[in-house]
Scaffold this motif. Structure first.
Motif, PDB file in Angstrom:
ATOM      1  N   VAL A 118     114.383 117.611  54.329  1.00 29.05           N
ATOM      2  CA  VAL A 118     112.944 117.817  54.475  1.00 29.05           C
ATOM      3  C   VAL A 118     112.274 116.497  54.861  1.00 29.05           C
ATOM      4  CG1 VAL A 118     110.811 118.562  53.335  1.00 29.05           C
ATOM      5  CG2 VAL A 118     112.971 119.740  52.850  1.00 29.05           C
ATOM      6  N   ALA A 119     112.637 115.412  54.207  1.00 30.52           N
ATOM      7  CA  ALA A 119     112.056 114.104  54.540  1.00 30.52           C
ATOM      8  C   ALA A 119     112.404 113.696  55.966  1.00 30.52           C
ATOM      9  CB  ALA A 119     112.539 113.046  53.551  1.00 30.52           C
ATOM     10  N   LYS A 120     113.648 113.934  56.361  1.00 29.00           N
ATOM     11  CA  LYS A 120     114.067 113.545  57.706  1.00 29.00           C
ATOM     12  C   LYS A 120     113.296 114.338  58.769  1.00 29.00           C
ATOM     13  CE  LYS A 120     116.458 110.643  58.157  1.00 29.00           C
ATOM     14  NZ  LYS A 120     116.005 109.232  58.118  1.00 29.00           N
ATOM     15  N   MET A 121     113.015 115.597  58.473  1.00 26.82           N
ATOM     16  CA  MET A 121     112.255 116.414  59.407  1.00 26.82           C
ATOM     17  C   MET A 121     110.795 115.961  59.450  1.00 26.82           C
ATOM     18  SD  MET A 121     112.134 120.553  59.660  1.00 26.82           S
ATOM     19  CE  MET A 121     111.514 120.729  58.009  1.00 26.82           C
ATOM     20  N   LEU A 122     110.208 115.722  58.282  1.00 27.91           N
ATOM     21  CA  LEU A 122     108.795 115.358  58.229  1.00 27.91           C
ATOM     22  C   LEU A 122     108.509 113.959  58.771  1.00 27.91           C
ATOM     23  CD1 LEU A 122     107.755 116.832  54.777  1.00 27.91           C
ATOM     24  CD2 LEU A 122     107.144 117.677  57.049  1.00 27.91           C
ATOM     25  N   GLU A 123     109.492 113.054  58.671  1.00 25.49           N
ATOM     26  CA  GLU A 123     109.233 111.684  59.120  1.00 25.49           C
ATOM     27  C   GLU A 123     108.981 111.613  60.630  1.00 25.49           C
ATOM     28  OE1 GLU A 123     112.637 109.384  57.971  1.00 25.49           O
ATOM     29  OE2 GLU A 123     113.768 109.915  59.765  1.00 25.49           O
ATOM     30  N   LYS A 124     109.313 112.660  61.349  1.00 27.29           N
ATOM     31  CA  LYS A 124     109.030 112.701  62.783  1.00 27.29           C
ATOM     32  C   LYS A 124     107.530 112.874  63.049  1.00 27.29           C
ATOM     33  CE  LYS A 124     113.559 114.744  63.888  1.00 27.29           C
ATOM     34  NZ  LYS A 124     114.267 113.599  63.562  1.00 27.29           N
ATOM     35  N   ALA A 125     106.797 113.358  62.053  1.00 33.99           N
ATOM     36  CA  ALA A 125     105.368 113.611  62.227  1.00 33.99           C
ATOM     37  C   ALA A 125     104.486 112.772  61.310  1.00 33.99           C
ATOM     38  CB  ALA A 125     105.069 115.088  61.977  1.00 33.99           C
ATOM     39  N   ALA A 126     105.027 112.309  60.186  1.00 35.38           N
ATOM     40  CA  ALA A 126     104.194 111.627  59.189  1.00 35.38           C
ATOM     41  C   ALA A 126     104.917 110.398  58.653  1.00 35.38           C
ATOM     42  CB  ALA A 126     103.891 112.581  58.028  1.00 35.38           C
ATOM     43  N   GLY A 127     104.151 109.382  58.328  1.00 37.60           N
ATOM     44  CA  GLY A 127     104.712 108.228  57.634  1.00 37.60           C
ATOM     45  C   GLY A 127     104.992 108.607  56.188  1.00 37.60           C
ATOM     46  N   ILE A 128     106.205 108.331  55.730  1.00 41.51           N
ATOM     47  CA  ILE A 128     106.582 108.687  54.362  1.00 41.51           C
ATOM     48  C   ILE A 128     106.845 107.413  53.575  1.00 41.51           C
ATOM     49  CG2 ILE A 128     108.268 109.889  52.911  1.00 41.51           C
ATOM     50  CD1 ILE A 128     108.710 111.825  55.239  1.00 41.51           C
ATOM     51  N   SER A 129     106.208 107.316  52.419  1.00 41.89           N
ATOM     52  CA  SER A 129     106.426 106.183  51.531  1.00 41.89           C
ATOM     53  C   SER A 129     106.742 106.719  50.139  1.00 41.89           C
ATOM     54  CB  SER A 129     105.184 105.285  51.476  1.00 41.89           C
ATOM     55  OG  SER A 129     104.062 105.999  50.996  1.00 41.89           O
ATOM     56  N   TYR A 130     107.294 105.837  49.302  1.00 38.00           N
ATOM     57  CA  TYR A 130     107.623 106.259  47.944  1.00 38.00           C
ATOM     58  C   TYR A 130     107.587 105.067  47.008  1.00 38.00           C
ATOM     59  CZ  TYR A 130     112.262 104.533  49.242  1.00 38.00           C
ATOM     60  OH  TYR A 130     113.304 103.750  49.676  1.00 38.00           O
ATOM     61  N   SER A 131     107.452 105.395  45.732  1.00 36.77           N
ATOM     62  CA  SER A 131     107.538 104.397  44.672  1.00 36.77           C
ATOM     63  C   SER A 131     108.426 104.989  43.596  1.00 36.77           C
ATOM     64  CB  SER A 131     106.150 104.060  44.123  1.00 36.77           C
ATOM     65  OG  SER A 131     105.482 105.225  43.704  1.00 36.77           O
ATOM     66  N   VAL A 132     108.996 104.104  42.756  1.00 35.69           N
ATOM     67  CA  VAL A 132     109.915 104.545  41.717  1.00 35.69           C
ATOM     68  C   VAL A 132     109.529 103.891  40.397  1.00 35.69           C
ATOM     69  CG1 VAL A 132     112.330 104.625  40.947  1.00 35.69           C
ATOM     70  CG2 VAL A 132     111.800 104.741  43.406  1.00 35.69           C
ATOM     71  N   GLN A 133     109.425 104.718  39.353  1.00 36.41           N
ATOM     72  CA  GLN A 133     109.237 104.235  38.002  1.00 36.41           C
ATOM     73  C   GLN A 133     110.449 104.671  37.200  1.00 36.41           C
ATOM     74  OE1 GLN A 133     105.402 105.241  36.186  1.00 36.41           O
ATOM     75  NE2 GLN A 133     104.677 105.805  38.235  1.00 36.41           N
ATOM     76  N   LEU A 134     110.917 103.793  36.339  1.00 38.10           N
ATOM     77  CA  LEU A 134     112.056 104.117  35.472  1.00 38.10           C
ATOM     78  C   LEU A 134     111.706 103.730  34.054  1.00 38.10           C
ATOM     79  CD1 LEU A 134     115.043 104.979  35.023  1.00 38.10           C
ATOM     80  CD2 LEU A 134     115.668 102.602  35.557  1.00 38.10           C
TER      81      LEU A 134
END
Length: 140
Positions: A118-134
């Protein structure tokens, strides 16, 4: 993969069903009392679910079991644009368990950069960023 859709009221409420019989309701979010997710909601749910499955799977292969995983996703659209697609998507992964910060970060990284369809498909149209908390601490 096949999905069927049928209208179930005289407005915008639809029932979708996959080949296994799993049902998801769709509705127009502008309705007064929507009874299902909007199609754009489902896209954000899809990236959250896809990446979460990856993260759990990656950590399990490394013999790490998470106590909890939550993902908060926010999609940003351009006001007034037609079609009004996502321009940016941000995912905040909140992990809990006996995992090192490096392994938690790497699992999310692998999902977002390599495995999550899903991320690989969406990255063609939108910038994807993420953060991680542990365990309540910011990792990245």
């Amino acid at each position: 993969m096949k999905i069927s859709l049928r209208r179930i009221n005289d407005s915008y409420l639809f029932e979708t069903k996959n080949e296994r019989g799993d049902i998801v309701l769709l509705d127009n979010k502008s309705e007064e009392d929507p009874r299902g997710s909007s199609p754009m909601d489902l896209i954000l749910r899809g990236i959250a679910g896809c990446s979460s499955i990856d993260v759990v799977m990656i950590l399990r292969k490394q013999h790490h079991e998470l106590e909890d995983i939550q993902v908060h996703v926010e999609g940003f659209r351009e006001d007034g644009a037609v079609p009004n697609v996502f321009k940016k998507i941000h995912l905040d992964f909140i992990l809990k368990g006996d995992v090192t910060p490096a392994k938690a970060k790497r699992a999310v990284e692998l999902s977002m950069d390599k495995y999550c369809s899903v991320a690989k498909m969406l990255e063609k149209a939108a910038g994807i960023s993420y953060s991680v908390q542990l365990n309540g601490e910011k990792v990245c």
